[in-house]
Design a protein around this motif. Structure first.
Motif, PDB file in Angstrom:
ATOM      1  N   ASP A 197       0.856  -1.175   0.000  1.00  0.00           N
ATOM      2  CA  ASP A 197       0.000   0.000   0.000  1.00  0.00           C
ATOM      3  C   ASP A 197       0.901   1.237   0.000  1.00  0.00           C
ATOM      4  OD1 ASP A 197       0.663   0.770   2.695  1.00  0.00           O
ATOM      5  OD2 ASP A 197      -0.584  -0.907   3.338  1.00  0.00           O
ATOM      6  N   GLY A 306      -8.220   2.651  -2.125  1.00  0.00           N
ATOM      7  CA  GLY A 306      -7.824   2.611  -0.732  1.00  0.00           C
ATOM      8  C   GLY A 306      -6.541   1.824  -0.598  1.00  0.00           C
ATOM      9  N   HIS A 310      -7.694  -3.722   2.206  1.00  0.00           N
ATOM     10  CA  HIS A 310      -8.634  -3.177   3.186  1.00  0.00           C
ATOM     11  C   HIS A 310     -10.069  -3.580   2.882  1.00  0.00           C
ATOM     12  CE1 HIS A 310      -6.454  -0.188   5.881  1.00  0.00           C
ATOM     13  NE2 HIS A 310      -5.556  -0.970   5.347  1.00  0.00           N
ATOM     14  N   VAL A 468     -13.734   4.431  -1.817  1.00  0.00           N
ATOM     15  CA  VAL A 468     -12.486   4.271  -1.076  1.00  0.00           C
ATOM     16  C   VAL A 468     -12.749   3.388   0.136  1.00  0.00           C
ATOM     17  CG1 VAL A 468     -10.593   5.451   0.065  1.00  0.00           C
ATOM     18  CG2 VAL A 468     -11.797   6.560  -1.826  1.00  0.00           C
ATOM     19  N   HIS A 470     -11.554   1.447   3.680  1.00  0.00           N
ATOM     20  CA  HIS A 470     -10.665   1.621   4.826  1.00  0.00           C
ATOM     21  C   HIS A 470     -11.088   0.651   5.909  1.00  0.00           C
ATOM     22  CE1 HIS A 470      -8.735   3.944   8.200  1.00  0.00           C
ATOM     23  NE2 HIS A 470      -7.786   3.846   7.304  1.00  0.00           N
ATOM     24  N   SER A 492      -8.238   7.647   2.581  1.00  0.00           N
ATOM     25  CA  SER A 492      -7.614   6.422   3.096  1.00  0.00           C
ATOM     26  C   SER A 492      -6.975   6.625   4.452  1.00  0.00           C
ATOM     27  CB  SER A 492      -6.531   5.930   2.139  1.00  0.00           C
ATOM     28  OG  SER A 492      -7.053   5.735   0.868  1.00  0.00           O
TER      29      SER A 492
END
Lengths: 497, 312
Positions: A197, A306, A310, A468, A470, A492
Motif C-alpha cells: 500500500d 484505498g 482493506h 475508497v 478503509h 484512506s
C-alpha cells in the motif's frame, strides 16, 4: 506518510563525495540468450556506491534478465562481471553474489510460505546455523523490518503463508536488507511495491534513500514512474534487451521517461466520458456504521480504491458469490490479480486457459465443441493482441503481461455482464495496460459493468466512480471529477491517522 | 487466548487428543491393558511403524511420496534374517548399500525431474524381487542380539514408550528446530526460492532420501527383532500406513508442512486402532474399513478446525 514527504530538498543525498563515484558493480559486454532468443544484447552496466538506480522499460525489455544475471540466478552467455573491484566472471552464482553483497527481491514472491519469518531468513543466510540460530535469525529480521517498515507489527514466529500478499512482500524486502557475515551492499528491488500500500511504499522509498546515504546501492525496477522519480539518482531505460538511455534523475521528467520507453505519453488525468446507464446491476448493502452502500450501474466502471488489502477483494468475492446481501443481476466473471495463485492453469495451453470460463456455453451433449473453442480463443487472442506464435502453446510460454491478457480474455469472452477485476495490472507493463484499458472502455460502452479494484492511482482515472475502502468499510465515494490521488489518499488516511 | 489461537492450538493437539481418546476407549473396554505388559503388547508393533512413518515424513516434507517403503522394510527384514545372521559383515554391507541406493534414487528423481510416485512404485517391485530372491519362503532367523534387544523390558515404562519419546524428540529437533530442517521444509514449501538462495536441491533430495533409507532400515531391523523371522511381504502394508500416519499427525502432502511428533503419535494411533477394533469384537473383515473411517473422521475434524481458524 503523506505523499508530499518526498520533497526534492529531502531527496538530495547527504554529502559523500569520495564514495559517490566509486563503481561497485561493473558489467562489461554482458549478454544472455535463451535458445535463439537474445534476451540481453551485449551491454555495459554500472552501479555506483551509494547510488540508487532506477531501471525502467516495458515487459520483455530485458530488465529482469539483467537483474537475474546480476544476482547470479542466471549465467551470462558472455561478458565480464566485476563486483567491488574483483573480477568474478565465470564463477559467478547466487552464493558468490550473496557473499559479495548483491541481493535481489524478485518480482514473484519467493519466500517459503510454510516457514516463519525467522526461518525464511535462514534460507537466505548459510551463516545462520548452530546453537541459537533461531534467536539470531529472529533478531536479524526484526531489525531489518524495524528499519525498513517501522511500526510493521510482525511477529518473527508468524508463518508467511498466513499473511496477505502485501505483508509477505514486506517481509521479503526486509530480508534482502539483512546482514550476517555477508553484508548487503547492493539490493535489487524488482517491482517492489506492486503489492504494497502507499504507506509501506513510502517507507520503502525512504529506506532505500537511507541505504544509499550509507554508501550502499539499490537498483529499483518499477512500472510506477513516480516511484522511480522519487527514489532514483539515475534512471536507466531498457528496450529490446539493451540500454537505450541513461541519465541522472534531474535530466528526466515523467513524460520523457515514458517517451524513452517507446510509448506515447501516458494518458494521465483524462476524465472518462461515462457510459453508465440508469439501471443498477450490482448492489451491496452497507456493512456497518460509517460504511457506504456499494452500487454499480450497467455500463459503468467503478473503482475500488484505498490501501491494499482493506476489504476490496472481499467485496469483489462477496459479489461473485452473491454473499453478504449482495444483489447482482446477470452473470459475473472475475479477473484475478495473483496470476500464479488464482489465475493460470500452469500446465494447460493458452487456449484452454482462456476458454476455462466459457465451457458451459461451448458444450454440446456434455462434450466441448473444440472447433468453436479454438475459433473463439483465437478471436479473443487477436482482440487483446496476445503476443504468441500459436494459441496452443503452453500458457507459461507467455510473458507475465500476456498471461494477464489471457485472463482478461477468459473473463471478457464469457457471457458475463459484470466483470470483477482484483487488481489485475500488478506488475504489468505499460503497453499491455494501454491495450487493456482501451478494451475495458470499449466493453463498458457496450453495456458491461466493471468493478475494478486497483492499487495504482493512475487507473482510477479510468473509472466513473470510485469507492475508497478503509478497514473493510467504504468510507468515501468519489464521482468523476472528484477523483484524484489526493482525494483517495485523504480518505484512506482520514480516520485512523 | 484469541479464538484464532484456540483453533490453532486445537489443531496442533489433535493427534495427541486422538491418541488419548483411543487409549481411554481401550482402557475402558479392557482395563487389564492399562499395565506395563498390556501397553507393551499393544504398542510393540508400533516401533517399526514409527520409523517407517518418519522415513515417509522426510519424503513428504519435500513434496514427494515413497510407495516403496513397505517393501523396503520387508527387504531389510529378509536381509536381517538371512545374511545378517549367517555373514554379519556382508549383511551390514547390504544394508549400507540399500541406504546408498535410496540416496541415489533421490538424486535420480531430482536430476531427471521424475515424479517420485512413479519411481518409488517401480522401486517397490525391485525391493520385493530382491527380497523374494533372498528368502523365497518365509523363514530365516533374526540375529540373537536383535531379537534380544527388542525384548528388553526397561524400568518405568515399556520399550515402545521410550522409542516414541526419543523418536519424537530427535525428529522434532532435526526437522522442526534445526537449521537443516528449515532448508528441508523450505524445499517443500518453495523449492525455487531455496535453489535461488544457493542451496543444492540435488544435495537436499539425496540427503532426504538417504535419511529415509536409514530410517527404513532401522524399521526393518526392529520389525525383524519383534517377529524373529523374515518374509518378503512382512511389511507391505507399511507403505499406506506410514502415509496415513504422517497425515494423521498433522502433515500435508504438499507444501513442506510436516510434524515429527504428530507423525509418531499418528503411527501409535493407527497401531492401536487395529487392537481397539479387535477389542470391540468388530469382524476382521470390517476392520480395515473401520480404520479408514477413523482416519476420515480425524481428518474431517482437522479440516473443520483449520477452517474455523481461518474464519475467526
Amino acid at each position: 506518510m503523506n505523499p508530499g514527504s518526498l520533497a526534492p530538498a529531502e531527496r538530495t543525498r547527504p554529502a559523500a563525495p569520495a564514495r559517490g563515484s566509486e563503481v561497485f558493480v561493473d558489467l562489461r559486454g554482458v549478454s544472455r540468450n535463451f535458445g535463439a532468443v537474445q534476451a540481453l544484447r551485449p551491454i555495459d552496466f554500472q552501479v555506483l556506491r551509494g547510488e540508487c538506480l532506477g531501471l525502467v522499460g516495458h515487459n520483455g525489455a530485458g530488465k529482469s534478465t539483467l537483474m537475474n544475471v546480476l544476482s547470479g540466478t542466471l549465467n551470462a552467455s558472455a561478458g565480464t562481471i566485476t563486483v567491488n573491484g574483483a573480477d568474478l566472471s565465470g564463477r559467478y552464482d547466487v552464493r558468490v553474489a550473496h557473499h559479495a553483497g548483491v541481493r535481489c527481491v524478485f518480482q514473484e514472491l519467493s519466500l517459503c510460505p510454510n516457514l516463519t519469518i525467522a526461518e525464511n531468513a535462514r534460507i537466505a543466510h548459510p551463516a545462520l546455523r548452530g546453537i541459537g540460530w533461531r534467536k539470531r535469525a529472529a533478531a536479524l529480521m526484526q531489525g531489518a523490518l524495524d528499519q525498513v517498515f517501522p511500526g510493521h507489527g510482525f511477529g518473527m514466529g508468524d508463518v508467511v503463508g498466513e499473511m496477505p500478499i502485501g505483508r509477505r512482500q514486506m517481509v521479503e524486502i526486509a530480508r534482502a536488507f539483512t546482514e550476517t557475515e555477508d553484508e548487503a551492499r547492493l539490493v535489487i528491488l524488482d517491482e517492489p511495491t506492486s503489492s504494497l500500500d502507499q504507506g509501506a511504499a513510502d517507507q520503502l522509498i525512504a529506506a532505500a534513500r537511507r541505504f544509499a546515504a550509507g554508501g550502499r546501492s539499490t537498483v529499483v525496477i518499477s512500472h510506477k514512474i513516480n516511484e522511480i522519480l522519487a527514489v532514483a539518482d539515475r534512471v536507466v531505460v531498457m528496450k529490446d534487451g539493451t540500454i537505450i538511455d541513461d541519465r541522472p534523475r534531474a535530466a528526466w521528467t515523467r513524460d520523457s521517461i515514458v517517451e524513452a520507453m517507446g510509448h506515447a505519453a501516458e494518458r494521465i488525468r483524462t476524465t472518462r466520458v461515462t457510459t453508465a446507464t440508469a439501471d443498477t446491476v450490482v448492489e451491496v448493502p452497507s456493512s456497518g456504521s460509517g460504511s457506504l452502500a456499494f452500487r454499480a450501474a450497467k455500463g459503468e466502471i467503478v473503482g475500488l480504491a484505498g490501501l491494499a488489502g482493506h476489504g476490496q477483494t472481499d467485496t469483489l468475492l462477496a459479489i461473485q458469490s452473491r454473499a453478504g446481501g449482495a444483489k447482482v443481476s446477470g452473470e459475473v466473471a472475475l479477473v484475478p490479480g495473483d496470476r500464479v495463485v488464482d489465475g493460470v492453469f500452469p500446465l494447460w495451453s493458452i487456449e484452454r486457459n482462456i476458454s476455462a470460463r466459457w465451457l458451459p456455453d461451448l458444450t454440446q451433449g456434455g462434450l466441448i465443441r473444440l472447433g468453436s473453442e479454438r475459433r473463439k480463443a483465437q478471436e479473443w487472442g487477436a482482440r487483446l493482441a496476445l503476443k504468441t506464435p500459436d494459441i496452443r502453446d503452453p500458457i507459461l510460454s507467455l510473458s507475465g503481461g500476456n498471461q494477464q491478457k489471457a485472463l482478461f480474455a477468459r473473463a471478457l469472452g464469457s457471457p458475463a455482464t459484470v466483470i470483477l477485476m482484483d487488481d489485475p495490472m500488478r506488475g504489468v507493463d505499460i503497453g499491455t495496460k494501454q491495450d487493456v484499458y482501451a478494451m475495458i472502455a470499449k466493453e463498458a460502452d457496450m453495456g458491461r459493468t466493471f468493478l475494478w479494484y486497483t492499487t495504482e492511482m493512475d487507473e482510477l482515472y479510468y473509472c466513473d466512480r470510485v469507492y475508497v475502502f478503509h478497514y473493510g468499510r467504504i468510507v468515501k465515494e468519489l464521482v468523476a471529477a472528484e477523483i484524484s490521488e489526493d482525494a483517495v489518499l485523504r480518505a484512506s488516511f482520514e480516520e485512523h491517522a | 487466548m484469541s479464538r484464532q489461537a484456540l483453533f490453532a492450538t486445537a489443531e496442533r493437539l489433535l493427534p495427541a487428543i486422538t491418541l488419548g481418546l483411543l487409549l481411554a476407549a481401550i482402557f475402558t473396554e479392557q482395563p487389564r491393558a492399562m499395565s506395563y505388559f498390556g501397553l507393551n503388547l499393544l504398542l510393540s508393533l508400533a516401533i517399526p511403524i514409527m520409523f517407517a512413518t518418519l522415513a515417509q515424513m522426510m519424503i513428504i516434507a519435500i513434496n514427494d511420496l515413497d510407495l516403496s517403503i513397505g517393501s523396503y522394510v520387508s527387504l531389510v527384514a529378509c536381509i536381517g534374517s538371512t545374511l545378517l545372521t549367517s555373514q554379519p559383515w556382508l549383511g551390514a554391507l547390504a544394508l549400507v548399500c540399500g541406504i546408498a541406493l535410496y540416496a541415489a534414487v533421490g538424486a535420480l528423481i531430482e536430476w531427471r525431474r521424475l515424479p517420485s510416485i512413479v519411481v518409488t512404485l517401480g522401486l517397490s517391485f525391485v525391493w520385493l524381487g530382491l527380497a523374494v530372491t533372498l528368502l523365497p519362503t518365509p523363514g530365516g532367523k533374526a540375529p540373537a542380539w536383535l531379537s534380544g534387544s527388542m525384548r528388553a523390558q526397561p524400568a518405568f515404562a515399556p520399550l515402545p514408550i521410550y522409542f516414541a519419546a526419543v523418536l519424537s524428540l530427535v525428529g522434532w529437533l532435526v526437522v522442526s528446530r534445526s537449521s537443516f530442517g528449515v532448508i528441508l521444509r523450505g524445499a517443500g514449501g518453495n523449492a525455487r526460492s531455496v535453489a535461488r538462495a544457493g542451496w543444492s536441491l540435488l544435495g537436499i533430495r539425496m540427503a532426504v532420501y538417504g535419511m529415509a533409507g536409514l530410517l527404513g532400515t532401522i524399521s526393518g531391523l526392529c520389525l525383524l527383532g519383534l517377529t524373529t523371522s523374515g518374509d518378503a511381504n512382512l511389511a507391505s502394508r507399511y507403505t499406506l500406513v506410514s502415509i496415513a500416519s504422517v497425515i494423521l499427525g498433522g502433515g500435508s502432502f504438499i507444501g513442506g508442512r510436516v510434524f515429527p511428533v504428530g507423525a509418531v503419535l499418528g503411527a501409535m494411533t493407527l497401531t492401536l486402532a487395529a487392537s481397539f477394533l479387535t477389542f470391540m469384537r468388530i469382524n476382521a473383515d470390517w476392520q480395515i474399513g473401520a480404520q479408514g473411517f477413523i482416519l476420515v473422521a480425524v481428518l474431517a475434524l482437522r479440516a473443520m478446525l483449520s477452517r474455523g481458524r481461518e474464519a475467526a
